[in-house]
Scaffold this active site. Sequence first.
Site, PDB file in Angstrom:
ATOM      1  N   THR A  12       0.817  -1.218   0.000  1.00 56.21           N
ATOM      2  CA  THR A  12       0.000   0.000   0.000  1.00 56.21           C
ATOM      3  C   THR A  12       0.845   1.260   0.000  1.00 56.21           C
ATOM      4  OG1 THR A  12      -1.810  -1.118   1.103  1.00 56.21           O
ATOM      5  CG2 THR A  12      -1.735   1.257   1.382  1.00 56.21           C
ATOM      6  N   SER A  56       1.862  -7.265  -1.212  1.00 56.35           N
ATOM      7  CA  SER A  56       2.644  -8.256  -0.455  1.00 56.35           C
ATOM      8  C   SER A  56       2.016  -9.656  -0.386  1.00 56.35           C
ATOM      9  CB  SER A  56       3.011  -7.744   0.930  1.00 56.35           C
ATOM     10  OG  SER A  56       1.952  -7.788   1.822  1.00 56.35           O
ATOM     11  N   THR A  88       1.762  -4.489   4.239  1.00 57.44           N
ATOM     12  CA  THR A  88       1.587  -4.933   5.624  1.00 57.44           C
ATOM     13  C   THR A  88       1.113  -6.396   5.726  1.00 57.44           C
ATOM     14  OG1 THR A  88      -0.678  -4.089   5.646  1.00 57.44           O
ATOM     15  CG2 THR A  88       1.046  -2.626   6.503  1.00 57.44           C
ATOM     16  N   ASP A  89       0.493  -6.910   4.653  1.00 58.00           N
ATOM     17  CA  ASP A  89      -0.147  -8.231   4.759  1.00 58.00           C
ATOM     18  C   ASP A  89       0.828  -9.358   5.105  1.00 58.00           C
ATOM     19  OD1 ASP A  89      -2.608  -7.128   4.222  1.00 58.00           O
ATOM     20  OD2 ASP A  89      -2.676  -7.753   2.127  1.00 58.00           O
TER      21      ASP A  89
HETATM   22  N1  ASP Z   1      -2.598  -5.486   0.598  1.00 57.41           N
HETATM   23  C1  ASP Z   1      -1.526  -4.592   0.976  1.00 57.41           C
HETATM   24  C2  ASP Z   1      -0.206  -5.330   0.888  1.00 57.41           C
HETATM   25  O1  ASP Z   1       0.165  -6.015   1.819  1.00 57.41           O
HETATM   26  C3  ASP Z   1      -1.756  -4.096   2.331  1.00 57.41           C
HETATM   27  C4  ASP Z   1      -0.751  -3.083   2.817  1.00 57.41           C
HETATM   28  O2  ASP Z   1       0.290  -2.861   2.295  1.00 57.41           O
HETATM   29  O3  ASP Z   1      -1.056  -2.479   3.853  1.00 57.41           O
HETATM   30  O4  ASP Z   1       0.454  -5.243  -0.115  1.00 57.41           O
END
Ligand code: ASP
Length: 326
Positions: A12, A56, A88-89
């Site tokens: 993100t 991710s 974050t994932d």
């Molecule tokens: N779906 C995103 C990822 O992990 C979520 C994020 O980055 O917060 O790429």
Amino acid sequence: MKKILLITTGGTIAMQVDKKRGGAVPSLQADDFVRYLPPVKNLADVDIHMFSNIPSPYMNVPLWCQLTDFIDEKLSDGYDGVVVTHGTDTLEETAFFVELTVKSEKPIVFTAAMRNLDELSGDGPRNIWGALKTVVSKNYSSDIGVTLVLNDEIHAVRDVTKTYTSNVATFRSPLFGPLGLVDNDQVTFYYKPYKRIKIRSPKVEEKVALIKAYAGMSSDLIDAAVTMGYKGLVIEAFGRGNLPDWIVPSLERAIQSGVTVVISSRCYMGRVFGDYAYDGGGRHLGEIGSVFAYDLRGIKARILLMLALGKYGEDREAVRRLFDSL
Ligand code: ASP
């Protein structure tokens, strides 16, 4: 002035809204990462390298290996530290893999964002700024290991986990708490991780399945994993590391056929241990040859098991010794 490499991988923090598709997609280019920051040159000599630009959930073992090698190469090549931006994932998995396998003891800080740049109060620039301040901090000693900086907190990667699907205060270290704080210009560490583990493995065994226990679970998936040639099985068991008695014959068959079974807990906090001696209780699972993951949650136990199997193969006692050192 310290020389820092900012490595971007996607997530993100690198996304913006694509109006046609109706949601956030990978978008930012390398230079965009510092555009919204205060002048970086006052803090460090920062180079930027776009390693990948993926959500991710697309992360995988080959990318983890390439990323770790790349970090080692750059840290032995004159950089004083690296900041890695990531989605974050799966951040806690990538960061834990790097912590286990990277050779360098120089500061390595992961960061991320919960809101993309098109959202009100996007948290990416602040988190990158916090990570940069942390990586150059004179307080970042070589025994701290890989950290995650987000929302002004510094976390050790062993314990940290994403706890909230959408909130910026998503990363918590439920068992041990954050190591430190980024407070304006002050980076303060309050604790050091005492328990750190390293494993140099010539290969990573990817045929390791993760199965979560649920009331009334059947042994079908365990049997299927064995039939499909899985070499390792991490089970997120109940509470202290317990399963129903009807699962035991499948586990015994798996273990006897050479599959290493690791028991972690589906609980959010605490260790698994052999407290319960009923059939399927933690003590019994240990007696039939299962290995305990102690405080490691399933996704991290799986990473350690992939590396352990890559290094020790079917030498289950060596794998057990490694997990017993957790
Ligand atoms: N779906 C995103 C990822 O992990 C979520 C994020 O980055 O917060 O790429």
